[in-house]
Design an enzyme around this catalytic site. Structure first.
Site, PDB file in Angstrom:
ATOM      1  N   LYS A  69      15.902 -11.303  -9.958  1.00 21.51           N
ATOM      2  CA  LYS A  69      16.999 -12.186  -9.526  1.00 21.51           C
ATOM      3  C   LYS A  69      17.555 -13.004 -10.702  1.00 21.51           C
ATOM      4  O   LYS A  69      18.454 -13.808 -10.526  1.00 21.51           O
ATOM      5  CB  LYS A  69      16.512 -13.084  -8.406  1.00 21.51           C
ATOM      6  CG  LYS A  69      16.302 -12.263  -7.120  1.00 21.51           C
ATOM      7  CD  LYS A  69      15.811 -13.083  -5.980  1.00 21.51           C
ATOM      8  CE  LYS A  69      15.711 -12.202  -4.743  1.00 21.51           C
ATOM      9  NZ  LYS A  69      14.799 -12.741  -3.758  1.00 21.51           N
ATOM     10  N   GLU A 126       1.085  -1.226   8.308  1.00 17.19           N
ATOM     11  CA  GLU A 126       0.272  -0.093   8.766  1.00 17.19           C
ATOM     12  C   GLU A 126       0.165   0.035  10.298  1.00 17.19           C
ATOM     13  O   GLU A 126       0.533   1.038  10.888  1.00 17.19           O
ATOM     14  CB  GLU A 126      -1.139  -0.239   8.162  1.00 17.19           C
ATOM     15  CG  GLU A 126      -2.175   0.735   8.673  1.00 17.19           C
ATOM     16  CD  GLU A 126      -1.884   2.169   8.300  1.00 17.19           C
ATOM     17  OE1 GLU A 126      -1.590   2.409   7.130  1.00 17.19           O
ATOM     18  OE2 GLU A 126      -1.960   3.054   9.174  1.00 17.19           O
ATOM     19  N   GLN A 168       0.772  -1.249   0.000  1.00 18.05           N
ATOM     20  CA  GLN A 168       0.000   0.000   0.000  1.00 18.05           C
ATOM     21  C   GLN A 168       0.803   1.299   0.000  1.00 18.05           C
ATOM     22  O   GLN A 168       0.456   2.237  -0.723  1.00 18.05           O
ATOM     23  CB  GLN A 168      -0.963   0.010   1.212  1.00 18.05           C
ATOM     24  CG  GLN A 168      -1.882   1.195   1.195  1.00 18.05           C
ATOM     25  CD  GLN A 168      -2.857   1.278   2.356  1.00 18.05           C
ATOM     26  OE1 GLN A 168      -3.410   2.329   2.615  1.00 18.05           O
ATOM     27  NE2 GLN A 168      -3.092   0.196   3.056  1.00 18.05           N
ATOM     28  N   SER A 169       1.851   1.372   0.824  1.00 19.94           N
ATOM     29  CA  SER A 169       2.498   2.680   0.992  1.00 19.94           C
ATOM     30  C   SER A 169       3.124   3.175  -0.318  1.00 19.94           C
ATOM     31  O   SER A 169       2.849   4.305  -0.752  1.00 19.94           O
ATOM     32  CB  SER A 169       3.566   2.614   2.088  1.00 19.94           C
ATOM     33  OG  SER A 169       4.596   1.731   1.703  1.00 19.94           O
ATOM     34  N   ASP A 207      11.831 -10.754 -13.476  1.00 18.46           N
ATOM     35  CA  ASP A 207      12.444 -11.420 -12.327  1.00 18.46           C
ATOM     36  C   ASP A 207      13.775 -10.731 -12.067  1.00 18.46           C
ATOM     37  O   ASP A 207      14.738 -10.903 -12.829  1.00 18.46           O
ATOM     38  CB  ASP A 207      12.644 -12.916 -12.627  1.00 18.46           C
ATOM     39  CG  ASP A 207      13.268 -13.651 -11.435  1.00 18.46           C
ATOM     40  OD1 ASP A 207      13.691 -12.984 -10.470  1.00 18.46           O
ATOM     41  OD2 ASP A 207      13.346 -14.889 -11.492  1.00 18.46           O
ATOM     42  N   ASN A 257       9.437   0.079  -1.984  1.00 19.25           N
ATOM     43  CA  ASN A 257       9.178  -0.049  -0.538  1.00 19.25           C
ATOM     44  C   ASN A 257       9.338  -1.495  -0.089  1.00 19.25           C
ATOM     45  O   ASN A 257       8.512  -2.041   0.616  1.00 19.25           O
ATOM     46  CB  ASN A 257       7.788   0.500  -0.167  1.00 19.25           C
ATOM     47  CG  ASN A 257       6.649  -0.321  -0.703  1.00 19.25           C
ATOM     48  OD1 ASN A 257       6.613  -0.616  -1.891  1.00 19.25           O
ATOM     49  ND2 ASN A 257       5.709  -0.698   0.151  1.00 19.25           N
ATOM     50  N   ASP A 275       0.512   3.736   6.004  1.00 19.76           N
ATOM     51  CA  ASP A 275       0.767   3.356   4.613  1.00 19.76           C
ATOM     52  C   ASP A 275       0.490   4.513   3.657  1.00 19.76           C
ATOM     53  O   ASP A 275       1.392   5.067   3.038  1.00 19.76           O
ATOM     54  CB  ASP A 275      -0.137   2.180   4.225  1.00 19.76           C
ATOM     55  CG  ASP A 275       0.442   0.856   4.687  1.00 19.76           C
ATOM     56  OD1 ASP A 275       1.649   0.796   4.956  1.00 19.76           O
ATOM     57  OD2 ASP A 275      -0.316  -0.116   4.775  1.00 19.76           O
ATOM     58  N   LYS A 309      10.741  -5.065   9.395  1.00 12.27           N
ATOM     59  CA  LYS A 309       9.632  -4.968   8.440  1.00 12.27           C
ATOM     60  C   LYS A 309       8.461  -4.303   9.153  1.00 12.27           C
ATOM     61  O   LYS A 309       8.249  -4.538  10.341  1.00 12.27           O
ATOM     62  CB  LYS A 309       9.212  -6.363   7.985  1.00 12.27           C
ATOM     63  CG  LYS A 309      10.245  -7.034   7.114  1.00 12.27           C
ATOM     64  CD  LYS A 309       9.722  -8.309   6.503  1.00 12.27           C
ATOM     65  CE  LYS A 309      10.762  -8.890   5.554  1.00 12.27           C
ATOM     66  NZ  LYS A 309      10.283 -10.058   4.828  1.00 12.27           N
ATOM     67  N   GLY A 333      -8.147  20.731  19.097  1.00 12.66           N
ATOM     68  CA  GLY A 333      -7.702  22.109  19.242  1.00 12.66           C
ATOM     69  C   GLY A 333      -8.296  22.780  20.472  1.00 12.66           C
ATOM     70  O   GLY A 333      -8.770  22.138  21.395  1.00 12.66           O
ATOM     71  N   GLY A 334      -8.271  24.082  20.462  1.00  9.69           N
ATOM     72  CA  GLY A 334      -8.765  24.836  21.612  1.00  9.69           C
ATOM     73  C   GLY A 334     -10.273  25.031  21.593  1.00  9.69           C
ATOM     74  O   GLY A 334     -10.825  25.729  22.446  1.00  9.69           O
ATOM     75  N   GLN A 335     -10.967  24.440  20.625  1.00  7.74           N
ATOM     76  CA  GLN A 335     -12.421  24.585  20.537  1.00  7.74           C
ATOM     77  C   GLN A 335     -13.044  23.241  20.926  1.00  7.74           C
ATOM     78  O   GLN A 335     -13.010  22.302  20.143  1.00  7.74           O
ATOM     79  CB  GLN A 335     -12.853  24.949  19.107  1.00  7.74           C
ATOM     80  CG  GLN A 335     -12.172  26.172  18.528  1.00  7.74           C
ATOM     81  CD  GLN A 335     -12.642  27.464  19.175  1.00  7.74           C
ATOM     82  OE1 GLN A 335     -13.615  27.494  19.930  1.00  7.74           O
ATOM     83  NE2 GLN A 335     -11.948  28.552  18.896  1.00  7.74           N
TER      84      GLN A 335
END
Ligand code: CAO
Length: 425
Positions: free
Chosen positions: A75, A139, A17-18, A73, A96, A168, A136, A247-249
């Site tokens: 490899k 998420e 995903q990331s 591939d 990733n 992610d 490794k 926040g402040g509210q």
């Protein structure tokens, strides 16, 4: 109309995903994104959480729009040669994999620079340099190690992870910004560079206000946390604040009509100071406008629980959408708790392209989230995700391989699974 990243070529070596979040965004801005996948297997998510047998999963399709897919591939010696040709032609390589995987393929940063000094090499890893750099990460691990879980949930409950994929997708977003900044710098320097983003760092960045609160604790209790009004002492670390406003509210989630049977019949209600008098009128408590116990934000802080209970008596008489309509008339900030079903059906999100219907040859029509970032001169046209290896031949041809070479590469297992010869054959 042209697109912001038209002409930018990306070697997309990402999975899960990331990384795919990052490259999908770049593809929506017009980059040519060539996704490299393992022959016969592909990105593991193609086969995860399958809902239509024989078709790529929604997990894969919703993260890989507007890309081309080539199977190589890495490899295999000849496979590595193809990758090196691609690196020479691309502007950006994104990956990733687990730490060390690229080096084990022979694609170290030194080798990549040797092949193409202008290339930008971008990576997501779980952690930055330090004790955990070899680990490794998925998420929820990132949410836990980046400070989100310790600050999410109810004070007397266990730490919670959130449904928003801040580890992610959040890190993919950060990486995309790093890549575009590096591309911009290259226009002046002529040089590529390394871009790295650790998921722990990305989550902590999104939890910035909680590190702010950690430091404020030294100056006394966090008065906007409902725990303060309830007289519960603070410990050494930023506590979980349930649905308190960050926040402040002061704000909270309140029940609306139908909450007994509908798990999403709630509204987020903010007692923003400038509209306090309007709130008093709406809920039928006009005397609170001048009552010294309620008239100022400071006086209200220790009484927030009682205030929200009273507001909830009012919201419970309305559906969440009725409440939203009434409160918006008075500029009182609020937000209904919208389910995924409601968001999927929301016509305004369809109209802006934030929710898009896509057609796929194997799975038919499905919904996806389009590009949430709107550029007036670079509209995103969401195209279905590629089938595994759909563009292998065309990409190889563009690299200069002849039709015979392409066949030979497949036979050698560089681009296709090597066929096992059975005794019967
Ligand atoms: N051809 C041949 N081999 C390939 C290949 C290809 N086209 N593509 C990948 N591979 C190989 C890699 O070389 C690696 O092999 P080695 O370990 O032998 O060197 C292997 O496949 C897979 O690498 P991996 O360790 O990355 O895969 P995993 O499924 O075990 O781990 C994950 C997955 C996500 C935990 C790990 O990749 C990771 O930590 N990534 C960094 C953090 C991250 O992005 N996490 C987000 C996960 S969800 O978005």
């Amino acid at each position: 109309m042209s697109q912001a990243l038209k002409g930018v070529k990306i070697l997309d070596f990402t999975h899960v995903q990331s990384g795919p979040t990052c490259t999908q965004l770049l593809a929506w801005f017009g980059a040519d994104c060539i996704k490299v996948e393992r022959p016969g297997v592909g990105d593991i998510t193609r086969g995860q959480l399958v809902d239509v047998p024989g078709a790529d999963s929604l997990y894969f399709t919703m993260l890989n729009h507007n890309k081309r897919s080539i199977t190589i591939d890495s490899k295999n010696k000849k496979g590595l040669e193809i990758l090196e040709r691609l690196i020479k032609q691309c502007d950006v390589i994104v990956e990733n994999f687990a730490p060390g995987a690229m080096d084990r393929m022979g694609l170290t940063w030194e080798r990549i620079q040797e092949l193409n000094p202008r290339i930008i090499y971008a990576s997501v890893k779980g952690f930055g340099p330090g004790p955990y750099e070899e680990c490794k990460v998925y998420e929820n691990v990132a949410q836990c190690t980046g400070g989100a879980a310790s600050t999410t949930g109810f004070r007397d409950g266990v730490p919670l992870v959130t449904g928003a994929q801040i580890g992610d997708s959040g890190t993919g977003l950060h990486l995309a910004l790093g890549i575009t900044a590096a591309l911009y710098q290259r226009t002046m320097s002529g040089k590529g560079q390394r871009v790295t983003c650790a998921m722990q760092d990305g989550v902590l960045n999104l939890c910035r206000v909680k590190l702010r609160d950690q430091q404020r604790l030294a100056a006394g209790p966090l008065t906007e946390y409902s725990q303060f009004g309830e007289g519960i002492p603070f410990g050494e670390a930023t506590p979980r604040a349930a649905n308190d406003s960050g926040g402040g509210q002061p704000g909270d989630i309140l029940k609306c009509k139908g909450w007994e049977t509908d798990p999403n019949a709630y509204i987020y209600f903010i007692t923003q100071a400038p509209v306090w008098e309007k709130i008093c009128d709406v809920i039928g408590e006009p005397t609170w406008k001048t009552d010294p116990n309620y008239a100022t934000p400071k006086a209200r802080l220790p009484r927030l629980r009682g205030i929200f209970n009273r507001i909830e008596q009012w919201t419970m008489t309305k559906t969440k959408l009725e409440a939203m309509d009434i409160l918006n008339e008075f500029d009182i900030p609020c937000g209904p708790i919208l389910s995924m079903k409601e968001l999927a059906e929301d016509q305004s999100l369809r109209a802006t392209g934030t929710v898009v219907e896509v057609d796929h040859p194997k799975r038919g029509k499905y919904l996806t989230v389009g590009n949430p970032i709107k550029l007036s001169d670079s509209p995103a046209n969401v195209q279905r995700s590629p089938l595994l290896g759909e563009h292998t031949d065309e990409v190889l041809a563009s690299l200069g391989y002849s039709a015979d070479d392409i066949k030979a590469l497949a036979a050698a297992g560089a681009t296709a699974p090597v066929k096992k010869v059975t005794a019967a054959e």
